[in-house]
Motif scaffolding. Structure first.
Motif, PDB file in Angstrom:
ATOM      1  N   VAL A  95      -0.925   9.259  -6.015  1.00  0.00           N
ATOM      2  CA  VAL A  95      -0.340   9.295  -7.309  1.00  0.00           C
ATOM      3  C   VAL A  95       0.785   8.282  -7.290  1.00  0.00           C
ATOM      4  N   ALA A  96       1.577   8.304  -6.146  1.00  0.00           N
ATOM      5  CA  ALA A  96       2.844   7.535  -6.168  1.00  0.00           C
ATOM      6  C   ALA A  96       2.393   5.979  -6.004  1.00  0.00           C
ATOM      7  N   VAL A  97       1.279   5.792  -5.165  1.00  0.00           N
ATOM      8  CA  VAL A  97       0.914   4.447  -4.923  1.00  0.00           C
ATOM      9  C   VAL A  97       0.377   3.749  -5.884  1.00  0.00           C
ATOM     10  N   PHE A  98      -0.663   4.262  -6.835  1.00  0.00           N
ATOM     11  CA  PHE A  98      -1.364   3.793  -7.854  1.00  0.00           C
ATOM     12  C   PHE A  98      -0.736   4.057  -9.194  1.00  0.00           C
ATOM     13  N   GLY A  99      -0.211   5.094  -9.378  1.00  0.00           N
ATOM     14  CA  GLY A  99       0.368   5.526 -10.875  1.00  0.00           C
ATOM     15  C   GLY A  99      -0.597   6.943 -11.226  1.00  0.00           C
ATOM     16  N   GLY A 100      -0.314   7.717 -11.779  1.00  0.00           N
ATOM     17  CA  GLY A 100      -0.966   8.981 -12.019  1.00  0.00           C
ATOM     18  C   GLY A 100      -2.060   8.677 -12.796  1.00  0.00           C
ATOM     19  N   ARG A 101      -1.962   7.704 -13.985  1.00  0.00           N
ATOM     20  CA  ARG A 101      -2.998   7.379 -14.945  1.00  0.00           C
ATOM     21  C   ARG A 101      -4.072   6.600 -14.099  1.00  0.00           C
ATOM     22  N   ASN A 102      -3.589   5.559 -13.601  1.00  0.00           N
ATOM     23  CA  ASN A 102      -4.448   4.985 -12.473  1.00  0.00           C
ATOM     24  C   ASN A 102      -5.504   5.629 -11.582  1.00  0.00           C
ATOM     25  N   TRP A 103      -4.797   6.502 -10.704  1.00  0.00           N
ATOM     26  CA  TRP A 103      -5.421   7.119  -9.858  1.00  0.00           C
ATOM     27  C   TRP A 103      -6.542   8.229 -10.656  1.00  0.00           C
ATOM     28  N   ALA A 208     -13.632   9.482 -16.889  1.00  0.00           N
ATOM     29  CA  ALA A 208     -12.709   8.519 -16.442  1.00  0.00           C
ATOM     30  C   ALA A 208     -12.358   7.486 -17.597  1.00  0.00           C
ATOM     31  N   VAL A 209     -13.311   7.139 -18.604  1.00  0.00           N
ATOM     32  CA  VAL A 209     -12.949   6.529 -19.673  1.00  0.00           C
ATOM     33  C   VAL A 209     -11.556   7.135 -20.483  1.00  0.00           C
ATOM     34  N   LEU A 210     -11.876   8.439 -20.811  1.00  0.00           N
ATOM     35  CA  LEU A 210     -10.702   8.981 -21.625  1.00  0.00           C
ATOM     36  C   LEU A 210      -9.421   8.886 -20.859  1.00  0.00           C
ATOM     37  N   ALA A 211      -9.642   9.173 -19.786  1.00  0.00           N
ATOM     38  CA  ALA A 211      -8.147   8.817 -18.739  1.00  0.00           C
ATOM     39  C   ALA A 211      -7.606   7.606 -18.794  1.00  0.00           C
ATOM     40  N   ALA A 212      -8.365   6.607 -18.884  1.00  0.00           N
ATOM     41  CA  ALA A 212      -7.759   5.027 -19.042  1.00  0.00           C
ATOM     42  C   ALA A 212      -7.517   4.805 -20.251  1.00  0.00           C
TER      43      ALA A 212
END
Length: 458
Positions: A95-103, A208-212
């Motif tokens: 989460v800290a490396v990529f971001g919560g939404r991205n991960w 995955a699409v909705l999270a993006a």
């Protein structure tokens, strides 16, 4: 206070400013954004749990033509649980490396790999080693919980964490009974395991699409290897991990094993077992936010302590029901045990942020500095606690495997579980509720009024 609008960076939507402890900020815009991220986090974690627990229902489809013994099936589910537990550590820090939404997008997309692999190999004649390999892949679904909890922990203020983390975890845990219900419908319609897998493959894509589209990254959540090191050094991380073995470890372990116990010890058919297995995980998932809410109000340690009393009592009754082979009593009390494990999941996770903020206050930090330090260490510790807790599911499946190999019933395993719940009760009392406990640990018993005066309610 002006609402912070998500601003674009390469790689996704990022929010630069986030201060949920500021009540004005929270009322103006923070709560709306936090809730939106919570709901889509729940969805993706829900799918992750369903994929992780696929094999708890796939083994019900695997009749004699698959050539697997009951011991093989318990070993298979143990391997799946083990990988899910281990995956929680790197998922926490992702989460800290990529971001919560991205991960969340990445981790949801990764679920396509095990579901597609299971779809490909699920047929008689496939070797046991191949099933074990696919089970290893399926275990990554267990990692989604850790990253989801770490991400949501950063969005909510301390006063709301019990409710938010309980709802996030409970909504994810419901993935267990949901996939069991879907399996029941598939079995009832005389469908095969590939029908079940074919239902979930498109759901993974949708999540995955909705999270993006609808989730956000928090710029304030930075990669902090020092936080992981500090959390690993803290004794409370490992104490809470032990307690979490008793709550979440029980929930996930029983979710994998319940159907097999019914078919092996009580002679139920796969369809008959499927009619019963979903009830306990469903109620245990739904009650998890209640455990968090009760912990917000009365203190997590108090709720956790009495919850272990209930779990021990229920397990003692299960020993008797197992020895008498009383199916109605066995199923009824097993459902109660699921409910108590769900309550304990909510109360133990509420304790974690409170403990670390209390430690920050004890070190002399005040205000936002104490909040930031508590959030930093609690977020880092959640991956370790979640991973060790999930290992309890491995232990439960291995205990059942050994018990059935030794005596042909699960009675011996339940006796071991009863002893463990007694140890959890003693540890909770000794560290967080005993009157001579150190000040930081003693905040477990803080009242809401004391919490507002500066204590963290554990």
């Amino acid at each position: 206070m002006t609402a912070p609008a998500p601003t674009r960076r390469s790689g996704g939507r990022w929010i630069e400013h986030w201060d949920p402890e500021d009540e004005g900020f929270w009322a103006a815009t923070g709560e709306r954004i936090a809730r939106r991220n919570l709901w889509f986090s729940v969805l993706c974690e829900h799918i992750g749990f369903s994929v992780w627990t696929l094999w708890s229902v796939l083994v019900l489809f695997m009749g004699p033509e698959y050539g697997l013994t009951p011991a093989d099936k318990f070993l298979l589910t143990s391997v799946v649980t083990l990988v899910g537990a281990v995956a929680r550590v790197p998922y926490t820090f992702a989460v800290a490396v990529f971001g919560g939404r991205n991960w969340t997008v990445i981790s949801a997309g990764l679920l396509l790999v095990p579901t597609a692999a299971a779809f490909w190999v699920m047929e008689p004649g496939t070797s046991f080693s191949t099933f074990l390999l696919v089970g290893l892949l399926t275990g990554i679904g267990g990692g989604n919980f850790a990253s989801s909890m770490t991400n949501i922990n950063a969005f909510f203020p301390l006063r709301r964490k019990g409710w938010a983390l309980g709802l996030n975890a409970g909504g994810g845990n419901i993935g267990v009974p949901v996939i069991q219900l879907v399996a029941l419908a598939v079995i009832g319609a005389s469908g095969g395991p590939r029908v079940l897998l074919g239902i979930y493959i498109p759901l993974v894509v949708v999540a995955a699409v909705l999270a993006a589209l609808f989730m956000d990254n928090l710029a304030s959540v930075r990669n902090d290897t020092g936080a992981a090191r500090d959390a690993a050094k803290d004794a409370h991380t490992w104490i809470m991990a032990f307690l979490y073995v008793g709550t979440f470890g029980s929930f996930i372990g029983y979710s994998f094993a319940f159907g097999q116990v019914l078919t092996i010890q009580f002679g139920r058919t796969p369809l008959q077992a499927a009619y019963l297995t979903f009830v306990g995980p469903l109620l245990g998932s739904l009650v998890r936010p209640v455990g968090g809410r009760l912990a917000d109000r009365y203190g997590g340690a108090r709720i956790t302590l009495w919850n272990y009393v209930g779990m021990a009592a229920a397990t003692a009754v299960l020993v008797g029901a197992s020895m008498r082979r009383s199916l109605p009593l066995f199923v009824s009390v097993f459902v109660v045990l699921f409910v108590l494990s769900g309550l304990g999941n909510g109360s133990t996770y509420k304790m974690i942020p409170g403990i670390f903020q209390a430690k920050a206050l004890a070190r002399g930090l005040e205000g936002e500095a104490a909040v930031a330090e508590g959030r930093r260490l609690s977020g880092a510790s959640m991956g370790l606690i979640g991973a060790v807790g999930a290992l309890g599911g491995v232990g439960i499946n291995l205990a059942f495997r050994q018990s059935f190999l030794s005596s042909g019933s699960g009675t011996g395993a339940f006796v071991a579980f009863l002893a463990f719940y007694g140890a959890c009760f003693a540890l909770t009392w000794a560290v967080y509720l005993r009157r001579t406990a150190v000040p930081v640990a003693a905040t477990a018993a803080a009242s809401p009024e004391e919490a507002r005066l500066g204590y963290a309610e554990v």
